[in-house]
Design an enzyme around this catalytic site. Sequence first.
Site, short mmCIF file in Angstrom:
data_model
loop_
_atom_site.label_atom_id
_atom_site.label_comp_id
_atom_site.label_asym_id
_atom_site.label_seq_id
_atom_site.Cartn_x
_atom_site.Cartn_y
_atom_site.Cartn_z
N SER A 87 0.97 -1.23 -0.09
CA SER A 87 -0.50 0.00 -0.09
C SER A 87 0.91 1.52 0.02
O SER A 87 1.52 1.65 -1.20
CB SER A 87 -0.89 -0.26 1.14
OG SER A 87 -1.89 0.73 1.09
N HIS A 193 -8.13 0.87 -0.49
CA HIS A 193 -7.82 0.08 -1.22
C HIS A 193 -10.05 -0.71 -1.71
O HIS A 193 -9.97 -1.54 -2.24
CB HIS A 193 -7.94 -1.12 -0.95
CG HIS A 193 -5.93 -0.46 -0.60
ND1 HIS A 193 -5.41 -0.08 -1.79
CD2 HIS A 193 -5.36 -0.39 0.40
CE1 HIS A 193 -4.30 0.61 -1.15
NE2 HIS A 193 -3.94 0.07 -0.19
#
Length: 281
Positions: A87, A193
Amino acid sequence: MKAYVFPGQGSQFIGMGKDLYTTSSVAKKLFRFSDEILGFQMTSIMFNGTIKILKNTKYTQLAIYIYSVIKTKTLNNFNPDMVAGHSLGELSALASVDVFSFEEGLKLVLKRALIMQKICESVHGGMAVVFGLEDEVIEEACKRDHGIIVPANYNCPKQLVVSGEYDSLKRVCNFFKRIGGKIFMLPVHGAFHSPIMEPAKNKLANFIKTISFKDSKCPIYQNVNAKPVKKYRNIKKNLIEQLTSPVKWKQSVENMINNGARSFTDVGPGQILQNLIRKIK
């Protein structure tokens, strides 16, 4: 072949980086430079702040990026054959191999964090780790729910993070518990996400246009597709898509191993990624 990996949110702790600051003149210079660029004492928050403040998305992302990239500057013979980041860690990985400068990366992290934080404040969302169930079971349950809920982080076998609206998150997590799964609610106030982050993509894309990118020195296995990438145009596109796409960490590690990775060095604070990698190998 040597792989270096960079963690995302969740690896932060108070005091992170203080040892580097006191033992390395290079690190001290970069920590002070970070404060200059940001216009506030980020190092003070990292070294002596409270965990409540550090958990704020803006400060968390900055702290992990600053620590991770500075740490690469203090390592002997930092010459990776491949890199990957989880991430936010993808930005740390890119700065470490000079796809963009430390300073430009810092500005990008701040912009990304502020964009994400604003959405978090407007939508009641969250994330949860699901342990003990197969990916396909989790994927199917998310598809069946009538709200917004999606697989967000494929961390390792039988460990997958789901992300979405709070009501949907509650429903699917109750279902997972009934069929034998274990649940850990992540201490975040946003559905990262997931489709909830869609409004952030255009804003991030516009800001990325102001950053100077170069091709990577070595392959970076990006979250969106778990494939090795070197061309800066592809890297940019994948960074934007990452906001609403799942982090394919398990798949990235598997691909790195298949392509010759024999050692993994976790560059960020803590050993979260090393623990996941051991379960993937």
